[in-house]
Motif scaffolding. Structure first.
Motif, mmCIF file in Angstrom:
data_model
loop_
_atom_site.group_PDB
_atom_site.id
_atom_site.type_symbol
_atom_site.label_atom_id
_atom_site.label_comp_id
_atom_site.label_asym_id
_atom_site.label_seq_id
_atom_site.Cartn_x
_atom_site.Cartn_y
_atom_site.Cartn_z
ATOM 1 N N PHE A 121 0.831 -1.208 0.000
ATOM 2 C CA PHE A 121 0.000 0.000 0.000
ATOM 3 C C PHE A 121 0.865 1.258 0.000
ATOM 4 O O PHE A 121 2.035 1.227 0.370
ATOM 5 N N GLY A 122 0.282 2.343 -0.463
ATOM 6 C CA GLY A 122 0.952 3.632 -0.449
ATOM 7 C C GLY A 122 0.258 4.552 0.528
ATOM 8 O O GLY A 122 -0.947 4.426 0.765
ATOM 9 N N MET A 123 1.011 5.455 1.131
ATOM 10 C CA MET A 123 0.382 6.448 1.998
ATOM 11 C C MET A 123 1.004 7.813 1.736
ATOM 12 O O MET A 123 2.226 7.946 1.679
ATOM 13 N N VAL A 124 0.148 8.783 1.538
ATOM 14 C CA VAL A 124 0.598 10.162 1.385
ATOM 15 C C VAL A 124 0.113 10.919 2.599
ATOM 16 O O VAL A 124 -1.074 10.853 2.934
ATOM 17 N N PHE A 125 1.014 11.601 3.290
ATOM 18 C CA PHE A 125 0.595 12.318 4.486
ATOM 19 C C PHE A 125 1.341 13.637 4.586
ATOM 20 O O PHE A 125 2.298 13.883 3.854
ATOM 21 N N GLU A 126 0.868 14.456 5.483
ATOM 22 C CA GLU A 126 1.428 15.803 5.591
ATOM 23 C C GLU A 126 2.018 15.997 6.976
ATOM 24 O O GLU A 126 1.598 15.383 7.948
ATOM 25 N N SER A 127 2.987 16.814 7.049
ATOM 26 C CA SER A 127 3.545 17.347 8.293
ATOM 27 C C SER A 127 4.007 16.308 9.312
ATOM 28 O O SER A 127 5.153 15.892 9.263
ATOM 29 N N ARG A 128 3.174 15.788 10.215
ATOM 30 C CA ARG A 128 3.645 15.008 11.355
ATOM 31 C C ARG A 128 4.483 13.784 10.974
ATOM 32 O O ARG A 128 3.959 12.834 10.393
ATOM 33 N N PRO A 129 5.756 13.758 11.335
ATOM 34 C CA PRO A 129 6.589 12.604 10.987
ATOM 35 C C PRO A 129 6.174 11.328 11.719
ATOM 36 O O PRO A 129 6.482 10.222 11.262
ATOM 37 N N ASN A 130 5.456 11.464 12.857
ATOM 38 C CA ASN A 130 4.942 10.295 13.588
ATOM 39 C C ASN A 130 4.253 9.304 12.661
ATOM 40 O O ASN A 130 4.305 8.095 12.881
ATOM 41 N N VAL A 131 3.555 9.849 11.646
ATOM 42 C CA VAL A 131 2.751 8.997 10.777
ATOM 43 C C VAL A 131 3.621 7.961 10.060
ATOM 44 O O VAL A 131 3.182 6.848 9.799
ATOM 45 N N SER A 132 4.877 8.302 9.791
ATOM 46 C CA SER A 132 5.801 7.328 9.185
ATOM 47 C C SER A 132 5.854 6.062 10.019
ATOM 48 O O SER A 132 5.784 4.941 9.496
ATOM 49 N N ASN A 158 11.623 12.213 8.493
ATOM 50 C CA ASN A 158 11.078 10.977 7.928
ATOM 51 C C ASN A 158 12.187 10.053 7.429
ATOM 52 O O ASN A 158 12.137 8.838 7.648
ATOM 53 N N ARG A 159 13.180 10.642 6.758
ATOM 54 C CA ARG A 159 14.328 9.851 6.303
ATOM 55 C C ARG A 159 14.971 9.114 7.464
ATOM 56 O O ARG A 159 15.252 7.919 7.378
ATOM 57 N N ALA A 160 15.214 9.846 8.555
ATOM 58 C CA ALA A 160 15.907 9.238 9.705
ATOM 59 C C ALA A 160 15.028 8.160 10.352
ATOM 60 O O ALA A 160 15.519 7.118 10.790
ATOM 61 N N LEU A 161 13.724 8.403 10.413
ATOM 62 C CA LEU A 161 12.818 7.415 11.007
ATOM 63 C C LEU A 161 12.761 6.143 10.167
ATOM 64 O O LEU A 161 12.815 5.028 10.694
ATOM 65 N N ILE A 162 12.657 6.310 8.862
ATOM 66 C CA ILE A 162 12.558 5.137 7.985
ATOM 67 C C ILE A 162 13.883 4.366 7.990
ATOM 68 O O ILE A 162 13.900 3.136 7.853
#
Lengths: 421, 421
Positions: A121-132, A158-162
């Motif tokens: 699945f794909g997810m597009v989200f805005e702002s909050r990096p928590n969502v990653s 997001n890069r660092a979280l992933i």
């Protein structure tokens, strides 16, 4: 990545994610849970690279409003909460692999259904990096792969979280390509996702994003539009209870999508109910946008009552505002909600059983409630254990969507050499 | 209707159908079944207007092939079969209204799910006018409204049939706008349906139609692409049983989508299995499109064996042709099916339990089978009672789709004044 190099890079990422999805689908429950625990440990450790990346995003966001900046922060407390979320998801039952309804048919074959991951699945989200992290942990638990596309203002975080997610996958001997980030602020990437080789696209963000994805996507979309939720106070309502529930539905928190935005009141109880509500809310600063019949009842008690316009019936205020309309009967209430609502969550306040049952059947919304606050429309309150979003679509998953929404089924046939005659 | 007048006319039809869908959703089980019985009576009566309309279509189809013409015929026998279908659907359990999984949550609310109609679906189909009645009867039973768009060569027949449906709806005091026909051969109507105010679009027809709808539709689509079905004969197969099942899967009927198009054979049993199969099929006229390793084994027995090209692995022949490939192990079989198959129906022939279970879990298809003919992938064989189509999509409904595929659920919350804290 420039736009010229974008499409080949995305295609390669897509192929790797699809390949990884096959390995995730056959990974053991233990391996998927091990990856979640490994991720939790890494988040709690709050590594320096993550802190530096987050500081970089925050520095670049100096021009933004304080609330927007606050949503970007990944401090120790936020990371601990994210780690806890991963552990809670690890503790949930594995949604994958259950075989159900296995029944023998007249032909002799046994036919049943097996629950399986969606795939990719794909997810597009805005702002909050928590969502990653939320999306990655739900993908891992449900045996899926995912491609994430976060907001440009959180790109470094997001890069660092992933990065941490991929380390955790590697530690659990799962393919790191199972969770990938589209690592560019180029908005063309969203258009690409709308037609990519994915099984589901989940847009999470503002109305502009959802509308763009809805218009462009030819892949299946799980979307959440408005939350224009209603409370209807019936002629047979327990008015003291109705007061408590309506107050909670509007004012307990005004920003969530399940907060009530419109109040319908049966004409027979309006003169008793509305002044009590207006008195309660005068102190809380709620503004009524009232129909011509309810306006005078409210204005006797509060100064915060203005005439409603036609647009008010369709408005999701997300603020201390509410539209109010008197109705002649249950039919009018149901018709109003089906016409002006957003098919999200609507509640009736009544002690009259037949009215309650008709409301449940005939209001065409993802959640329909009797004598309860619309604020209950939530994956955790419903017992799903986790929530990837709330769907206002009708197909596949409706209302709060948990792990099961990231799975599908296949038909299983067990035979002993049967043939069709 | 000319193209200029088309869009306003379709919008009006759409609004009427949407309004009718609300009335259908709240109609009683008895009223919906009464409409089905009224329709069956009308079909059995084979009214003159219907016969004349069908004759008109047949006269205009004089230039078509005999099989295509035959599919247009609505004689007494065809109408009796359609009438029987309506009565069978009337006799099925009502799929609408069941409330399930009602559980009390820690907050005190009870949360469950109610099965409800989808609302309004569209169907685009080609040639056979029977499909009008099948779609209409399933829509009525499931409490939905539908907009139908048949092929131009059956336009007069479809008009006459939908006339009967609307009379039956009226007799049962249901809204006749619940089943409507797009009454024009203009192909722009298909594009319009792809973006209409409908909850689901079901294209039934050739690959060109399905591909057009998939590319254009922003509404949810329930589609059926290829049926490139596989049988895999494992090293541990009971070869006599495998011979019977593979023979049935390929030759019992070659035109349905669940007929087998590709045979994978474990290298260890190929020399024993393939000559026996070739001997059986030499008499039946089956042509093998064989990989380099299987070709000599077959050519010892049959002249009807040719080298396979890469394209053969992805081909749905719908004829007495089959592709054959030797594989080294179960992994190779699963990988081949997931790469070249169409995610429709695939079977393993084996006596080895772990291989059977891995095949069921890891082959990513709508139906996965052990020791049974792929020809069983069918709504009636699975016990669904009716079939609106077979889905090769992953979301909402997968494989054979019955009445339940025309429904969705809503969340139901029963409270006693609970509020969120």
């Amino acid at each position: 990545m420039d736009t010229d190099g974008l499409l080949p890079a995305l295609s390669a990422l897509n192929r790797a994610a699809r390949e990884a999805s096959r390995r995730m689908a056959r990974a053991s429950t233990a391996a998927r849970n091990a990856a979640l625990h490994a991720l939790a440990r890494r988040l709690r450790a709050a590594p320096e690279a993550l802190q530096a990346a987050n500081a970089q995003d925050l520095a670049a966001a100096a021009h933004l409003d304080a609330p927007l900046r606050a949503r970007l922060v990944l401090d120790a407390a936020t990371l601990a909460t994210l780690a806890e979320g991963c552990e809670q998801i690890a503790a949930l039952l594995d949604p994958v692999g259950a075989m159900t309804n296995l029944q023998r048919r007249p032909s002799g074959i046994q036919v049943g259904q097996m629950r399986v991951p969606l795939g990719l699945f794909g997810m597009v989200f805005e702002s909050r990096p928590n969502v990653s992290i939320e999306a990655a942990s739900l993908a891992i638990k449900s045996g899926n792969a995912c491609i994430l596309r976060g907001g440009s203002e959180a790109l470094h975080s997001n890069r660092a979280l992933i990065q941490l997610v991929q380390e955790a996958l590697r530690e659990a001997q799962l393919p790191e390509a199972a969770v990938q980030l589209i690592d560019t602020p180029d908005r063309a990437a969203v258009g690409w996702l709308c037609r990519a080789d994915i099984d589901l696209l989940i847009p999470r963000g503002g109305k502009g994003l959802i509308e763009r994805v809805s218009a462009e996507a030819t892949v299946p979309v799980l979307k959440h539009l408005d939350g224009n939720c209603h409370c209807y106070v019936d002629a047979h309502a327990d008015l003291a209870q109705a007061l408590t529930v309506v107050d909670n539905a509007k004012t307990q928190k005004v920003s969530p999508c399940n907060a009530t935005e419109s109040l319908l009141v049966h004409r027979a109880v309006a003169a008793e109910f509305l002044p009590r509500l207006a008195a309660l809310w005068a102190a809380k600063g709620v503004t009524f946008h009232a129909c011509p019949d309810s306006l005078p009842l409210l204005q006797r008690v509060t100064t915060a009552a203005v005439p409603a316009t036609e647009a008010d019936w369709g408005t999701e205020y997300l603020s201390l505002d509410i539209s109010v309309k008197l109705v002649d009967d249950l039919d009018a209430a149901i018709a109003h909600i089906n016409q002006h609502g957003s098919h999200h969550t609507d509640a009736i306040l009544t002690t009259h059983h037949p009215s309650a049952m008709r409301f449940l059947r005939e209001v065409d919304s993802a959640s329909v409630m009797v004598n309860a606050s619309t604020r209950f429309a939530d994956g955790f309150e419903y017992g799903l254990g986790a929530e990837i979003g709330i769907s206002t679509d009708k197909l596949h998953a409706r209302g709060p969507v948990g792990l099961e929404g990231l799975t599908t089924y296949k038909w299983v046939v067990l035979g002993e050499g049967q043939v069709r005659t």
